[in-house]
Design a protein around this motif. Structure first.
Motif, PDB file in Angstrom:
ATOM      1  N   ASP A 150       0.824  -1.209   0.000  1.00 40.57           N
ATOM      2  CA  ASP A 150       0.000   0.000   0.000  1.00 40.57           C
ATOM      3  C   ASP A 150       0.857   1.258   0.000  1.00 40.57           C
ATOM      4  OD1 ASP A 150      -2.257  -1.605   0.126  1.00 40.57           O
ATOM      5  OD2 ASP A 150      -2.208  -1.676   2.317  1.00 40.57           O
ATOM      6  N   PHE A 151       2.076   1.148   0.457  1.00 39.71           N
ATOM      7  CA  PHE A 151       2.971   2.296   0.505  1.00 39.71           C
ATOM      8  C   PHE A 151       4.404   1.791   0.368  1.00 39.71           C
ATOM      9  CE2 PHE A 151       1.418   0.965   4.639  1.00 39.71           C
ATOM     10  CZ  PHE A 151       2.564   0.516   5.262  1.00 39.71           C
ATOM     11  N   THR A 152       5.284   2.655  -0.140  1.00 40.66           N
ATOM     12  CA  THR A 152       6.685   2.275  -0.362  1.00 40.66           C
ATOM     13  C   THR A 152       7.636   2.949   0.617  1.00 40.66           C
ATOM     14  OG1 THR A 152       6.987   4.044  -1.981  1.00 40.66           O
ATOM     15  CG2 THR A 152       6.273   1.894  -2.822  1.00 40.66           C
ATOM     16  N   SER A 153       7.122   3.886   1.425  1.00 43.08           N
ATOM     17  CA  SER A 153       7.981   4.613   2.354  1.00 43.08           C
ATOM     18  C   SER A 153       7.282   4.790   3.693  1.00 43.08           C
ATOM     19  CB  SER A 153       8.341   5.995   1.792  1.00 43.08           C
ATOM     20  OG  SER A 153       8.964   5.864   0.526  1.00 43.08           O
ATOM     21  N   ILE A 154       8.067   4.755   4.768  1.00 44.65           N
ATOM     22  CA  ILE A 154       7.546   4.961   6.121  1.00 44.65           C
ATOM     23  C   ILE A 154       8.409   6.008   6.809  1.00 44.65           C
ATOM     24  CG2 ILE A 154       7.055   3.891   8.349  1.00 44.65           C
ATOM     25  CD1 ILE A 154       6.853   1.208   6.960  1.00 44.65           C
ATOM     26  N   VAL A 155       7.738   6.985   7.433  1.00 41.97           N
ATOM     27  CA  VAL A 155       8.441   7.999   8.229  1.00 41.97           C
ATOM     28  C   VAL A 155       8.064   7.753   9.688  1.00 41.97           C
ATOM     29  CG1 VAL A 155       8.738  10.442   8.700  1.00 41.97           C
ATOM     30  CG2 VAL A 155       8.407   9.667   6.353  1.00 41.97           C
ATOM     31  N   ILE A 156       9.059   7.387  10.497  1.00 39.08           N
ATOM     32  CA  ILE A 156       8.817   7.048  11.906  1.00 39.08           C
ATOM     33  C   ILE A 156       9.225   8.201  12.793  1.00 39.08           C
ATOM     34  CG2 ILE A 156       9.265   5.382  13.749  1.00 39.08           C
ATOM     35  CD1 ILE A 156      10.149   3.379  11.660  1.00 39.08           C
ATOM     36  N   THR A 157       8.286   8.664  13.615  1.00 34.90           N
ATOM     37  CA  THR A 157       8.589   9.716  14.576  1.00 34.90           C
ATOM     38  C   THR A 157       8.357   9.185  15.976  1.00 34.90           C
ATOM     39  OG1 THR A 157       6.333  10.540  14.323  1.00 34.90           O
ATOM     40  CG2 THR A 157       8.033  11.594  12.993  1.00 34.90           C
ATOM     41  N   GLY A 158       8.939   9.847  16.955  1.00 35.41           N
ATOM     42  CA  GLY A 158       8.786   9.392  18.329  1.00 35.41           C
ATOM     43  C   GLY A 158       9.965   9.827  19.166  1.00 35.41           C
ATOM     44  N   PRO A 159       9.898   9.581  20.472  1.00 31.90           N
ATOM     45  CA  PRO A 159      10.957  10.062  21.367  1.00 31.90           C
ATOM     46  C   PRO A 159      12.247   9.270  21.214  1.00 31.90           C
ATOM     47  CG  PRO A 159       9.420   8.680  22.566  1.00 31.90           C
ATOM     48  CD  PRO A 159       8.847   8.858  21.187  1.00 31.90           C
ATOM     49  N   ASN A 160      13.312   9.829  21.753  1.00 32.08           N
ATOM     50  CA  ASN A 160      14.587   9.106  21.789  1.00 32.08           C
ATOM     51  C   ASN A 160      14.446   7.862  22.667  1.00 32.08           C
ATOM     52  OD1 ASN A 160      16.110  10.785  20.135  1.00 32.08           O
ATOM     53  ND2 ASN A 160      16.575  12.204  21.811  1.00 32.08           N
ATOM     54  N   THR A 161      15.304   6.868  22.401  1.00 31.43           N
ATOM     55  CA  THR A 161      15.319   5.577  23.116  1.00 31.43           C
ATOM     56  C   THR A 161      13.981   4.871  23.012  1.00 31.43           C
ATOM     57  OG1 THR A 161      14.607   6.415  25.293  1.00 31.43           O
ATOM     58  CG2 THR A 161      16.972   6.542  24.771  1.00 31.43           C
ATOM     59  N   GLY A 162      13.180   5.233  22.008  1.00 35.35           N
ATOM     60  CA  GLY A 162      11.881   4.585  21.859  1.00 35.35           C
ATOM     61  C   GLY A 162      11.916   3.355  20.982  1.00 35.35           C
ATOM     62  N   GLY A 163      13.039   3.097  20.303  1.00 34.45           N
ATOM     63  CA  GLY A 163      13.158   1.893  19.490  1.00 34.45           C
ATOM     64  C   GLY A 163      13.101   2.140  18.004  1.00 34.45           C
ATOM     65  N   LYS A 164      13.193   3.420  17.561  1.00 34.82           N
ATOM     66  CA  LYS A 164      13.120   3.699  16.124  1.00 34.82           C
ATOM     67  C   LYS A 164      14.292   3.083  15.380  1.00 34.82           C
ATOM     68  CE  LYS A 164      13.072   8.208  16.324  1.00 34.82           C
ATOM     69  NZ  LYS A 164      13.368   8.363  17.766  1.00 34.82           N
ATOM     70  N   THR A 165      15.491   3.275  15.923  1.00 33.28           N
ATOM     71  CA  THR A 165      16.691   2.747  15.257  1.00 33.28           C
ATOM     72  C   THR A 165      16.674   1.220  15.230  1.00 33.28           C
ATOM     73  OG1 THR A 165      17.940   4.677  16.003  1.00 33.28           O
ATOM     74  CG2 THR A 165      19.209   2.784  15.241  1.00 33.28           C
ATOM     75  N   VAL A 166      16.130   0.597  16.276  1.00 28.64           N
ATOM     76  CA  VAL A 166      16.033  -0.864  16.307  1.00 28.64           C
ATOM     77  C   VAL A 166      15.176  -1.368  15.143  1.00 28.64           C
ATOM     78  CG1 VAL A 166      15.140  -2.835  17.609  1.00 28.64           C
ATOM     79  CG2 VAL A 166      16.417  -1.043  18.781  1.00 28.64           C
ATOM     80  N   ILE A 167      14.087  -0.648  14.837  1.00 34.26           N
ATOM     81  CA  ILE A 167      13.219  -1.041  13.711  1.00 34.26           C
ATOM     82  C   ILE A 167      13.998  -0.974  12.409  1.00 34.26           C
ATOM     83  CG2 ILE A 167      11.143  -0.457  12.410  1.00 34.26           C
ATOM     84  CD1 ILE A 167      10.544  -1.665  15.106  1.00 34.26           C
ATOM     85  N   LEU A 168      14.774   0.103  12.227  1.00 34.95           N
ATOM     86  CA  LEU A 168      15.579   0.228  10.998  1.00 34.95           C
ATOM     87  C   LEU A 168      16.549  -0.942  10.866  1.00 34.95           C
ATOM     88  CD1 LEU A 168      16.598   4.005  10.780  1.00 34.95           C
ATOM     89  CD2 LEU A 168      14.721   2.844   9.650  1.00 34.95           C
TER      90      LEU A 168
END
Length: 782
Positions: free
Chosen positions: A323-341
């Motif tokens: 349904d989409f080719t790009s995701i923009v993840i926002t959220g606080p630091n130490t929230g796990g964004k980099t882990v998802i990447l």
């Protein structure tokens, strides 16, 4: 793949774990050389190999890969004329044996779907003769055995004899001159047997000094009397060494002759070891086999980062490319964004290397030509680059190579510079990458990017969840919901005065406040939807369990009913067999009665009653409606009427009316008195005959005066003949004709042999010219 990307995504840690699962140095070598493939067909084949190995582990729990060594260097040395050591030869024999064990293990498995393993193992050559030659000459400890050759056996016999002679002579010294010795033992120096002599007794012993102690107080002397025997021993040992070398050279030559087959076996065994190492790693991670595609589709359910402790890791669903080719993840630091990447990047590399990924079954991943990642603070003092410059250098390089078969991971895109300029750059870079149809996941702090996904086709927002109550991130990825600032809520929880928070809210623009309210509403709706989904899923699972239970109950019912039917059939069969035996007994009694001068009427009736009682009384599922008896009141019976005598289940002719409710009835050769209620009218009055034709055992047709046996099988013909003669006797016929035809004469002979021994047949003859000649036998009945 770029080595820097492999390092950033910590691919080398996966390789280290893979190496730990290998069973031999051959598998370790394969694991060290593993790199992700960009060819879909190759990746699919690798995944199928891993899945097949995992299937074997699930079924058997293990696979025999012991005793396999990397013998390629040894084989190569034999090809240039080198001589292998006994241990090297033993490793080759062990590897041959390990290959045979593995081949037998796979071939003995009954699962037909192990196509890849069976194809590989099929090419493993047993090389039994080479293995036998090595093991017959070298023992399990790597020593060449005495029986390796007759010459070696003789030499070693001489060595043992010489050693015994030397020891005997030296032992005599230790007993007779123990005072001159530092210790009463025999020892060895320079491969020769010597005595430890005190320095002051050197001249008393005499002989050759081979060594002395560190203090000089002890000399190791070979007495002159054993020098010659020691020389013989040394000579024998030299001959032994030469013979062993000759035997090993001979074995090395034989190994060189099989070098092609050995190389083939080693390659197959290393491949199988590598396959099972991948399967073992997948089992350790509780991983699943992903479905691979080239369309850039990724669909992961309950994905877990392999480097986070299983007790702490939070599973996440990641979906992109449909349904989409790009995701923009926002959220606080130490929230796990980099882990998802890193999770998505590492999963892609693992899948393209033939490894299973720690996620639920049914997961899907894409094969990308390149994976690019700009993750972490790569500031370089030596290069005088700031954080922003370092990130931008990577991004510039990435933009040179991005296409539709590229996965791009941006961490904190646009960070390290002015927020407004950084946000503008981030949106512009994302627009460029999205326009090239690449798959992109980017993380950011910029509030301007929260609405980015709503204004762009093929882009969606996502965030990592934050629990306001505990003031801690939950590490759950929420796709479709942008992250919102929780500064006001966190400040309130920490005790900041409400008036300060209200003042701060007045400084926030209306648009920002509207976005925050929209995000909050989305989060609330998502939680409610997830709760409803969980309840629906629970109901669905309960319904499936109920369905399975009902199926099981129905199956049990069907099995029980089948058993009851079988039991009833067995019971009925026994009843029928018993009835048949009773009937045979009754028929025999009737025959015996016929042999008497006269059959008494009450005896016939009694026999008929026994026959009726012999019928099995079997119940049926659905009772058939009984025929209503025809009441004789409806028609007055007259002499000559044909009726059915219900008590005997036989047809007869009314002879006369003996009283108002009783008639005399002619049944075959018997005359029976019967009540009106026991008679059933069949047809109207017939002219009376002295000997009416009797019905045969309840059948509706009359007995003919001839029986045609032509075309019948031998046993069936005799059975029909026996029954027909009994019926004809009961009907009172004086003669009957049996038509058997001429043919081979076998049937005619059988009929006439039967007639000779039957008590009710007075005589027999061939038919006359007008009766069928020799194709007919006429029987005269008593």
């Amino acid at each position: 793949m770029n080595q820097r990307i492999l390092d950033v995504l910590e691919y080398n840690k996966i390789i280290d774990q893979l190496i730990d699962q290998t069973a031999s140095s051959l598998g370790k070598e394969k694991a060290l050389a593993l790199k992700p493939s960009t060819q879909l067909s190759e990746v699919v084949r690798w995944q199928n190999e891993t899945d097949e190995a995992a299937q074997v582990l699930r079924l058997k729990g293990h696979i025999p890969l012991g005793g396999i060594f990397d013998i390629k260097p040894s084989i190569k040395r034999t090809m240039i004329g080198g001589i292998l050591s006994s241990l090297e030869c033993l490793d080759i024999a062990s590897t041959i044996y390990g290959g045979k064990q593995l081949k037998r293990f796979i071939e003995d498995m009954e699962e037909p779907e192990l196509l890849i393993l069976r194809e590989l193992i099929h090419d493993v050559l047993p090389l039994q003769e080479l293995e036998r030659k090595i093991k017959s000459r070298i023992d399990d400890h790597g020593a060449v055995m005495d029986g390796a050759s007759e010459k070696l056996r003789t030499i070693r016999s001489r060595i043992r004899t010489s050693e015994s002679r030397v020891r005997d002579r030296l032992d005599s010294f230790t007993k007779s001159k123990s005072k001159m010795l530092s210790d009463s033992i025999v020892t060895i120096r320079n491969d020769r047997y010597v005595l430890p002599v005190k320095q002051e007794y050197r001249g008393s012993i005499g002989g050759i000094v081979h060594d002395q102690s560190a203090s000089g107080a002890t000399l190791f002397i070979e007495p002159q009397s054993v020098v010659e025997v020691n020389n013989q021993l040394q000579q024998a040992r030299v001959e032994e060494k030469h013979e062993v070398e000759r035997i090993l050279a001979e074995l090395s030559q034989e190994i060189a002759e099989e070098q092609s087959a050995l190389y083939q076996n080693v390659e197959i065994l290393s491949h199988v070891d590598f396959m099972f190492a991948r399967a073992k790693l997948g089992s350790q991670m509780k991983a699943a086999m992903p479905t691979m595609n080239e369309e850039g589709r990724v669909n992961l359910r309950q994905a877990r980062h392999p480097f986070i402790d299983p007790k702490d890791v939070v599973p996440n669903d990641v979906k992109i490319g449909e349904d989409f080719t790009s995701i923009v993840i926002t959220g606080p630091n130490t929230g796990g964004k980099t882990v998802i990447l890193k999770l998505l990047g590492l999963f892609t590399l693992m899948a393209q290397s033939g490894l299973q990924v720690p996620a639920m079954d049914g997961c899907e991943l894409a094969v990308f030509e390149q994976v690019y990642a700009d993750i972490g603070d790569e500031q370089s003092i030596e290069q005088s680059l700031s954080t922003f410059s370092s990130h931008m250098t990577n991004i510039v390089d990435i933009l040179k190579h991005v296409n539709e078969r590229t996965l791009v991971l941006f961490d904190e895109l646009g960070a390290g510079t002015d927020p407004q300029e950084g946000a503008a750059l981030a949106m512009s870079i994302l627009d460029e990458v999205v326009s090239r149809d690449a798959r992109v996941i980017a993380t950011t702090h910029y509030p301007e990017l929260k609405a980015y996904g709503y204004n762009r086709t093929g882009v969606t927002n996502a965030s990592v969840e934050f629990d306001i109550d505990t003031l801690k991130p939950t590490y759950r990825l929420l796709i479709g919901i942008p992250g919102r600032s929780n500064a006001f809520e966190i400040s309130r929880k920490l005790g900041l005065e409400e008036k300060i928070i209200d003042t701060a809210k007045q400084h926030v623009g209306a648009d920002s406040q509207s976005v925050e309210n929209m995000i909050a509403s989305l989060e609330s709706s998502t939680r409610e939807a997830e709760k409803d989904y969980e309840e629906a899923e629970l109901k669905r699972q309960e319904a499936e369990q109920l369905h399975r239970d009902l199926q099981d109950k129905w199956q049990q019912f069907e099995e029980k009913r089948e058993k009851l039917y079988q039991k009833a059939e067995d019971k009925a069969q026994k009843a029928v067999e018993k009835a048949r035996e009773e009937a045979e007994k009754i028929v025999n009694e009737i025959r015996n009665m016929k042999n008497q001068a006269e059959i008494k009427e009450h005896e016939w009736i009694e026999a008929r009653k026994k026959l009726d009682e012999a019928q099995p009384n079997l119940s049926s599922k659905k009772s058939a409606p009984q025929k209503s008896q025809v009441k004789t009141k409806q028609k007055e019976l007259e002499p000559g009427d044909e009726v059915k005598l219900l008590t005997l289940n036989q047809q007869g002719i009314i002879l006369e009316k003996t009283s108002s409710q009783e008639y005399q009835v002619q049944v075959g050769v018997m005359k029976v008195k019967a009540k009106t209620k026991d008679l059933e009218f069949i047809k109207s009055k017939q002219p009376y005959k002295e000997k009416p034709i009797a019905t045969v055992k309840g059948k509706s047709h009359h007995v003919k005066t001839e029986l045609d046996l032509r075309g019948e099988r031998y046993e069936e013909a005799l059975s029909l003949l026996e029954k027909y003669v009994d019926d004809a006797v009961l009907a009172g016929y004086p003669t009957v004709s049996i038509i058997h035809g001429k043919g081979t004469g076998a049937l005619r002979t059988a009929v006439q042999n039967y007639a000779k021994n039957h008590r009710s047949i007075a005589n027999y003859r061939f038919g006359g010219m007008n009766e069928g000649g020799s194709g007919v036998t006429v029987l005269e009945l008593k």
